[in-house]
Every structure is written in C-alpha cells, then in structure tokens.
Design a protein around this motif. Structure first.
Motif, PDB file in Angstrom:
ATOM      1  N   LEU A  46     -47.593  25.997 -40.818  1.00 11.37           N
ATOM      2  CA  LEU A  46     -47.810  26.407 -39.435  1.00 11.37           C
ATOM      3  C   LEU A  46     -46.445  26.640 -38.798  1.00 11.37           C
ATOM      4  O   LEU A  46     -45.631  25.720 -38.706  1.00 11.37           O
ATOM      5  CB  LEU A  46     -48.587  25.336 -38.662  1.00 11.37           C
ATOM      6  CG  LEU A  46     -48.839  25.635 -37.175  1.00 11.37           C
ATOM      7  CD1 LEU A  46     -49.755  26.841 -37.028  1.00 11.37           C
ATOM      8  CD2 LEU A  46     -49.427  24.425 -36.477  1.00 11.37           C
ATOM      9  N   GLU A  47     -46.198  27.903 -38.405  1.00 10.56           N
ATOM     10  CA  GLU A  47     -44.913  28.285 -37.809  1.00 10.56           C
ATOM     11  C   GLU A  47     -43.744  27.867 -38.708  1.00 10.56           C
ATOM     12  O   GLU A  47     -42.711  27.383 -38.236  1.00 10.56           O
ATOM     13  CB  GLU A  47     -44.768  27.671 -36.419  1.00 10.56           C
ATOM     14  CG  GLU A  47     -45.816  28.177 -35.430  1.00 10.56           C
ATOM     15  CD  GLU A  47     -45.667  27.554 -34.057  1.00 10.56           C
ATOM     16  OE1 GLU A  47     -44.842  26.617 -33.909  1.00 10.56           O
ATOM     17  OE2 GLU A  47     -46.363  28.002 -33.130  1.00 10.56           O
ATOM     18  N   GLY A  48     -43.929  28.036 -39.996  1.00 16.35           N
ATOM     19  CA  GLY A  48     -42.866  27.740 -40.956  1.00 16.35           C
ATOM     20  C   GLY A  48     -42.775  26.295 -41.386  1.00 16.35           C
ATOM     21  O   GLY A  48     -41.936  25.950 -42.227  1.00 16.35           O
ATOM     22  N   ASN A  49     -43.626  25.428 -40.849  1.00 16.32           N
ATOM     23  CA  ASN A  49     -43.595  24.006 -41.202  1.00 16.32           C
ATOM     24  C   ASN A  49     -44.743  23.675 -42.148  1.00 16.32           C
ATOM     25  O   ASN A  49     -45.877  24.097 -41.909  1.00 16.32           O
ATOM     26  CB  ASN A  49     -43.716  23.142 -39.941  1.00 16.32           C
ATOM     27  CG  ASN A  49     -42.586  23.396 -38.964  1.00 16.32           C
ATOM     28  OD1 ASN A  49     -41.422  23.393 -39.345  1.00 16.32           O
ATOM     29  ND2 ASN A  49     -42.927  23.622 -37.699  1.00 16.32           N
ATOM     30  N   PRO A  50     -44.475  22.926 -43.215  1.00 13.00           N
ATOM     31  CA  PRO A  50     -45.543  22.562 -44.151  1.00 13.00           C
ATOM     32  C   PRO A  50     -46.480  21.531 -43.538  1.00 13.00           C
ATOM     33  O   PRO A  50     -46.079  20.732 -42.684  1.00 13.00           O
ATOM     34  CB  PRO A  50     -44.776  21.981 -45.346  1.00 13.00           C
ATOM     35  CG  PRO A  50     -43.508  21.450 -44.742  1.00 13.00           C
ATOM     36  CD  PRO A  50     -43.168  22.368 -43.603  1.00 13.00           C
ATOM     37  N   GLY A  51     -47.721  21.567 -43.985  1.00 12.28           N
ATOM     38  CA  GLY A  51     -48.664  20.598 -43.446  1.00 12.28           C
ATOM     39  C   GLY A  51     -50.020  20.658 -44.112  1.00 12.28           C
ATOM     40  O   GLY A  51     -50.179  21.225 -45.209  1.00 12.28           O
ATOM     41  N   TRP A  52     -51.012  20.086 -43.440  1.00 15.21           N
ATOM     42  CA  TRP A  52     -52.363  19.933 -43.978  1.00 15.21           C
ATOM     43  C   TRP A  52     -53.376  20.328 -42.913  1.00 15.21           C
ATOM     44  O   TRP A  52     -53.126  20.215 -41.709  1.00 15.21           O
ATOM     45  CB  TRP A  52     -52.633  18.478 -44.363  1.00 15.21           C
ATOM     46  CG  TRP A  52     -51.586  17.825 -45.194  1.00 15.21           C
ATOM     47  CD1 TRP A  52     -50.330  17.424 -44.807  1.00 15.21           C
ATOM     48  CD2 TRP A  52     -51.690  17.476 -46.568  1.00 15.21           C
ATOM     49  NE1 TRP A  52     -49.655  16.855 -45.846  1.00 15.21           N
ATOM     50  CE2 TRP A  52     -50.463  16.870 -46.945  1.00 15.21           C
ATOM     51  CE3 TRP A  52     -52.690  17.590 -47.525  1.00 15.21           C
ATOM     52  CZ2 TRP A  52     -50.227  16.393 -48.218  1.00 15.21           C
ATOM     53  CZ3 TRP A  52     -52.463  17.122 -48.800  1.00 15.21           C
ATOM     54  CH2 TRP A  52     -51.242  16.533 -49.143  1.00 15.21           C
TER      55      TRP A  52
END
Length: 278
Positions: free
Chosen positions: A96-102
């Motif tokens: 999301l917006e270049g940030n990794p996540g779940w």
C-alpha cells in the motif's frame, strides 16, 4: 515495365515482406492496447456507477453462493451477522503506497448461516516481517456491515496457503479452510462501515480514474507500422538516386541535380497575400 517490376521484386521483395510482417505485428499490438484501454475505461465506469451507490441487500446482487457479475464490482451491500473471529486470515504480499503489508480477511456468518468474507483493511508488516505487530480485532456479537463487492481472485502459481495466511483471496480456497460452512465463493467485500463501530485496519479508498497509457501506446504502434513503409520507400528512392549518379559517372556526364522545390517569386508572394485578404 514488367522486367523492371521483376528486378524490383527480386531486389526488394524480401525487405517488403519483412516490412509487411512488421506492420501486421504493429497492428496486432495496437489492437491489444486498444482492448486494454477498453477494459480500463470499463473498470473506471464501474467505479463511477457503483462506488457511491446506495447499499442494497446481499441477496439482490448475489442470489447464489457462487454468483458473480463483473458489472456488480464495487456495489455496496448490507449484511448482518457475527464475525467468526477465530477464522481470521491474513493475505500476504499486499503493498500500500509502496509499503509492504497484509489484508485482514474475516468471515462473517449471516443470520441464515451462510458465510461472507469481509476484508477489514490493510495492516503493515511488523518488526519481524513475518506478522503484523498488531491487528484490530473484529467486534464481538451481532454487527451490521456495509461492504463493497470484489470478485474472487485467481490462485498465484504454486503458492501454498499456510495456517492463518493466504497468498491470494481465492474464495474456493478459503471455503476449504471453513469446512462445513456455506461460503460465498463468487465475491467478497471490502469493508466500508460497521455498526456498532470498531477499530479497523486501513480501509480501501476509491480508485483513481486512471486509464493508463494504453491509448498513447496504441497510437505509437500504428505510427511504427507506417514509418516502416516510409523507411522502405526512402531506401528505394535513395538506391535509385545512387544508381543514377553512378550511371552518369560511367557515361562521363555530370551527376543529376536533386530536385528542389521552385523558389517563390515576388509575384507568387503577392498573389498569396491577396488571397489571404480577399
């Protein structure tokens, strides 16, 4: 004349065939980009038509567990039931917006016993990168949910699903993990609101109406196909000019002067001015 055409084809036939093949390839690639643009425009239109629409009952859009129509994407639906909190699942590799996540996926068991999957938002990876540091808990007890419909996702290659984690929101796979439950496998929902309200992860936002560069790419491929023929004509004319110059040199004649446009006379300029004001 026929002999000249034969010599031309013998000399340039291969290049002409190559240019034709290249032009056909350019036309096919251009058509592919037109189709991609049409898909993007249709996706934008679905957002315009459905995203801010009034929520409707789930059964009016999904009468069967495996029902799905692409035109219903982003349609808000209303559901009432209880979250199966113990069956919460994380969907990995969701930037999301270049940030990794779940993505946090929680089953919602409706009053009639059927189960609908609700995406309660996005959470960032934790310090260990293996799990989020914290996940907002789904509320207990009965809850009324408004969610926007999204289709089941395809599986990702040979990716496997570990306990509590999924590689993609492939609803038939989720249904296997919820053995014994009647699970909707045609669509799931992106959470828009809950009543009573509770803490959530970062909820999805309205997609930007961006159709991408497909139109410019389609026009570029058309231009490439045309330029291939222009280049072939230029090469043929250049070879003919060189041949004339060599023939003149062998005959001891001066090389032919290249054709230049006739310079405008004062009378020509005067006539143009009169035409403009006339």
């Amino acid at each position: 004349m026929i002999a000249a055409i034969g010599r031309f084809l013998q000399r340039w036939g291969g290049y002409l065939a190559l240019v034709i093949v290249f032009a056909i390839a350019c036309a096919l690639l251009s058509n592919w980009q037109w189709e991609r643009r049409a898909e993007a425009v249709a996706a934008i239109q679905r957002v315009v038509d459905n995203y801010d629409a009034k929520p409707v009952a789930l059964d009016t859009v999904l009468p069967e567990l495996d029902s799905w129509k692409l035109d219903d994407e982003w349609t808000p639906v209303t559901l009432t039931g209880r979250y199966l909190r113990a069956d919460q699942t994380l969907v990995r590799n969701r930037p999301l917006e270049g940030n990794p996540g779940w993505e946090v996926l929680v089953p919602l068991q409706l009053d009639d016993g059927r189960v609908f999957l609700v995406d309660r938002g996005w959470v960032s990876v934790g310090d260990t990168q293996d799990l989020p540091d914290s996940i907002p808990a789904a509320p207990k007890g009965e809850v009324t949910v408004v969610a926007r419909l999204k289709p089941s996702e395809p599986t990702i290659g040979a990716s496997t699903s570990t306990k509590g984690q999924l590689a993609s929101i492939h609803l038939p796979t989720v249904a296997e993990h919820l053995a014994g439950e009647q699970v909707y496998t045609g669509a799931y929902g992106l959470l828009a609101s809950e009543t009573p309200s509770a803490a959530t992860a970062t909820l999805s936002t309205k997609p930007d109406p961006d159709e991408g560069p497909h139109l410019s790419y389609a026009l570029q491929w058309i231009a490439f196909g045309i330029l291939a023929f222009v280049g072939l004509v230029w090469a043929v004319r250049r070879e003919r000019r060189i041949a004339r110059e060599e023939a003149a040199e062998r005959a001891g004649l001066p090389a032919p002067e290249p054709k230049r446009p006739r310079r405008k006379t004062d009378a020509d300029i005067e006539d143009e001015l009169l035409d403009r004001v006339g």
